[in-house]
Design a protein around this motif. Structure first.
Motif, PDB file in Angstrom:
ATOM      1  N   ARG A  49       0.830  -1.205   0.000  1.00 57.79           N
ATOM      2  CA  ARG A  49       0.000   0.000   0.000  1.00 57.79           C
ATOM      3  C   ARG A  49       0.865   1.256   0.000  1.00 57.79           C
ATOM      4  O   ARG A  49       0.569   2.237  -0.704  1.00 57.79           O
ATOM      5  N   GLY A  50       1.930   1.231   0.781  1.00 64.54           N
ATOM      6  CA  GLY A  50       2.808   2.392   0.833  1.00 64.54           C
ATOM      7  C   GLY A  50       3.505   2.646  -0.492  1.00 64.54           C
ATOM      8  O   GLY A  50       3.611   3.799  -0.936  1.00 64.54           O
ATOM      9  N   ALA A  51       3.980   1.575  -1.147  1.00 62.12           N
ATOM     10  CA  ALA A  51       4.637   1.732  -2.437  1.00 62.12           C
ATOM     11  C   ALA A  51       3.653   2.269  -3.478  1.00 62.12           C
ATOM     12  O   ALA A  51       3.992   3.133  -4.295  1.00 62.12           O
ATOM     13  N   ALA A  52       2.410   1.753  -3.443  1.00 61.79           N
ATOM     14  CA  ALA A  52       1.383   2.232  -4.380  1.00 61.79           C
ATOM     15  C   ALA A  52       1.062   3.698  -4.128  1.00 61.79           C
ATOM     16  O   ALA A  52       0.859   4.480  -5.067  1.00 61.79           O
ATOM     17  N   ALA A  53       1.012   4.090  -2.844  1.00 61.89           N
ATOM     18  CA  ALA A  53       0.718   5.488  -2.510  1.00 61.89           C
ATOM     19  C   ALA A  53       1.841   6.414  -2.974  1.00 61.89           C
ATOM     20  O   ALA A  53       1.583   7.505  -3.499  1.00 61.89           O
ATOM     21  N   LEU A  54       3.092   5.975  -2.796  1.00 59.76           N
ATOM     22  CA  LEU A  54       4.228   6.783  -3.246  1.00 59.76           C
ATOM     23  C   LEU A  54       4.213   6.932  -4.766  1.00 59.76           C
ATOM     24  O   LEU A  54       4.408   8.034  -5.296  1.00 59.76           O
ATOM     25  N   ALA A  55       3.960   5.827  -5.467  1.00 57.80           N
ATOM     26  CA  ALA A  55       3.894   5.885  -6.923  1.00 57.80           C
ATOM     27  C   ALA A  55       2.748   6.782  -7.389  1.00 57.80           C
ATOM     28  O   ALA A  55       2.895   7.563  -8.339  1.00 57.80           O
ATOM     29  N   ALA A  56       1.598   6.676  -6.708  1.00 55.28           N
ATOM     30  CA  ALA A  56       0.445   7.499  -7.080  1.00 55.28           C
ATOM     31  C   ALA A  56       0.739   8.982  -6.854  1.00 55.28           C
ATOM     32  O   ALA A  56       0.331   9.833  -7.649  1.00 55.28           O
ATOM     33  N   ARG A  57       1.458   9.286  -5.774  1.00 49.93           N
ATOM     34  CA  ARG A  57       1.811  10.694  -5.522  1.00 49.93           C
ATOM     35  C   ARG A  57       2.710  11.232  -6.628  1.00 49.93           C
ATOM     36  O   ARG A  57       2.534  12.374  -7.089  1.00 49.93           O
ATOM     37  N   GLU A  58       3.680  10.428  -7.062  1.00 52.15           N
ATOM     38  CA  GLU A  58       4.564  10.868  -8.129  1.00 52.15           C
ATOM     39  C   GLU A  58       3.803  11.041  -9.437  1.00 52.15           C
ATOM     40  O   GLU A  58       4.068  11.965 -10.206  1.00 52.15           O
ATOM     41  N   MET A  59       2.844  10.153  -9.687  1.00 51.53           N
ATOM     42  CA  MET A  59       2.016  10.305 -10.889  1.00 51.53           C
ATOM     43  C   MET A  59       1.177  11.565 -10.826  1.00 51.53           C
ATOM     44  O   MET A  59       1.068  12.301 -11.815  1.00 51.53           O
ATOM     45  N   ARG A  60       0.567  11.817  -9.680  1.00 48.54           N
ATOM     46  CA  ARG A  60      -0.258  13.040  -9.541  1.00 48.54           C
ATOM     47  C   ARG A  60       0.592  14.279  -9.721  1.00 48.54           C
ATOM     48  O   ARG A  60       0.138  15.273 -10.307  1.00 48.54           O
ATOM     49  N   ARG A  61       1.804  14.244  -9.209  1.00 51.17           N
ATOM     50  CA  ARG A  61       2.695  15.390  -9.355  1.00 51.17           C
ATOM     51  C   ARG A  61       2.942  15.693 -10.831  1.00 51.17           C
ATOM     52  O   ARG A  61       2.919  16.854 -11.252  1.00 51.17           O
ATOM     53  N   VAL A  62       3.153  14.655 -11.626  1.00 52.07           N
ATOM     54  CA  VAL A  62       3.401  14.842 -13.052  1.00 52.07           C
ATOM     55  C   VAL A  62       2.153  15.335 -13.767  1.00 52.07           C
ATOM     56  O   VAL A  62       2.195  16.281 -14.563  1.00 52.07           O
ATOM     57  N   LEU A  63       1.020  14.702 -13.503  1.00 53.08           N
ATOM     58  CA  LEU A  63      -0.204  15.006 -14.241  1.00 53.08           C
ATOM     59  C   LEU A  63      -0.829  16.333 -13.824  1.00 53.08           C
ATOM     60  O   LEU A  63      -1.470  17.002 -14.637  1.00 53.08           O
ATOM     61  N   SER A  64      -0.640  16.722 -12.560  1.00 56.66           N
ATOM     62  CA  SER A  64      -1.255  17.963 -12.080  1.00 56.66           C
ATOM     63  C   SER A  64      -0.589  19.202 -12.684  1.00 56.66           C
ATOM     64  O   SER A  64      -1.204  20.264 -12.771  1.00 56.66           O
ATOM     65  N   ILE A  65       0.681  19.074 -13.055  1.00 54.45           N
ATOM     66  CA  ILE A  65       1.388  20.206 -13.673  1.00 54.45           C
ATOM     67  C   ILE A  65       1.834  19.799 -15.081  1.00 54.45           C
ATOM     68  O   ILE A  65       2.981  20.026 -15.473  1.00 54.45           O
ATOM     69  N   TRP A  66       0.915  19.220 -15.836  1.00 55.68           N
ATOM     70  CA  TRP A  66       1.256  18.691 -17.160  1.00 55.68           C
ATOM     71  C   TRP A  66       1.761  19.775 -18.101  1.00 55.68           C
ATOM     72  O   TRP A  66       2.517  19.489 -19.038  1.00 55.68           O
TER      73      TRP A  66
END
Length: 260
Positions: free
Chosen positions: A12-29
């Motif tokens: 769960r923690g690894a998935a949350a970290l990966a999801a945060r990095e994805m959101r960071r990329v997509l939120s400032i596309w």
């Protein structure tokens, strides 16, 4: 109530970290995806419009089709390194990397979580460029091979970006690798020309550039043309990607340059 197993928490923690990095990329596309896409498409527009009448073919291949695989490799390599090194550099400089390090995640899970953002950024950008350019460049000769070369490029340089982010202790160090190592290697890696057409010592210098073999493998997938054994290029890239990932995982596990 029974306790949640440690492995479940780690997943769960690894998935949350990966999801945060994805959101960071997509939120400032507009900062992460649009600029490299625009740059790559501008290159193609210049080659097709301004140079198309002068340089029609290389090795019997339309110049735009010849250049496109190299541009995709160059875009993927630069964006994965830049994204992952920047994310880790910010985490270190702002101090919240300590929260990540105190989690129960293992080193390889931390490395993989930080790699995801760069992979998403680079592969999305490459996909957009390919979709826009393929109507002009023509059909892909071997789609699985082309995809394998681009994905291996992304994995290799995503891991390298994590290592750079861990190593860099100043903005100058962070920018040095991206601007004075990755970009020059990409530009002299056969993106815009065939190594066989160069006089010595330039042909040899091109062939010792590791990015050249990724470009050559991608070009084999897109056009069918290659100058080096494709299987060897992919095997070396896969081995390098695994080695870089193992090193990034080990550095996270040790906390090298991450712990105060």
């Amino acid at each position: 109530m029974s306790a949640v197993p440690l492995r479940v928490l780690q997943r769960r923690g690894a998935a949350a970290l990966a999801a945060r990095e994805m959101r960071r990329v997509l939120s400032i596309w507009t900062q992460t995806i649009a600029p490299p896409v625009a740059t790559a498409l501008l290159f193609l527009a210049v080659f097709r419009g301004a140079l198309g009448s002068r340089i029609r073919q290389i090795e019997g291949i339309d110049y735009v089709a010849f250049v496109l695989p190299g541009l995709l490799v160059m875009t993927v390599a630069a964006q994965t390194v830049h994204n992952n090194s920047t994310s880790l550099f910010q985490a270190k400089s702002e101090g919240y990397i300590e929260d990540v390090l105190t989690s129960p995640l293992r080193g390889w899970q931390l490395a993989l979580g930080y790699m995801v953002g760069g992979l998403v950024r680079a592969l999305l950008g490459a996909l957009v460029v390919a979709m826009v350019a393929l109507p002009f460049a023509g059909p892909v000769a071997n789609p699985p091979l082309a995809a394998a070369a681009i994905v291996l490029t992304a994995l290799l340089f995503a891991g390298l970006g994590v290592i750079v982010g861990i190593w860099a202790e100043s903005f100058d160090q962070h920018a040095f690798v991206a601007n004075l190592v990755i970009t020059p290697l990409a530009l002299v890696g056969g993106v815009f020309y065939s190594a066989a057409t160069l006089p010595e010592p330039w042909e040899t210098l091109t062939r010792i550039d590791p990015i050249y073999y990724l470009v050559d493998a991608a070009r084999a997938g897109f056009t069918g043309f290659h100058e080096s054994p494709v299987w060897l290029s992919l095997a070396v890239a896969a081995a390098a990607a695994l080695s870089v990932f193992a090193l990034a995982s080990a550095l996270f596990a040790r906390g090298w340059r991450l712990r105060p």
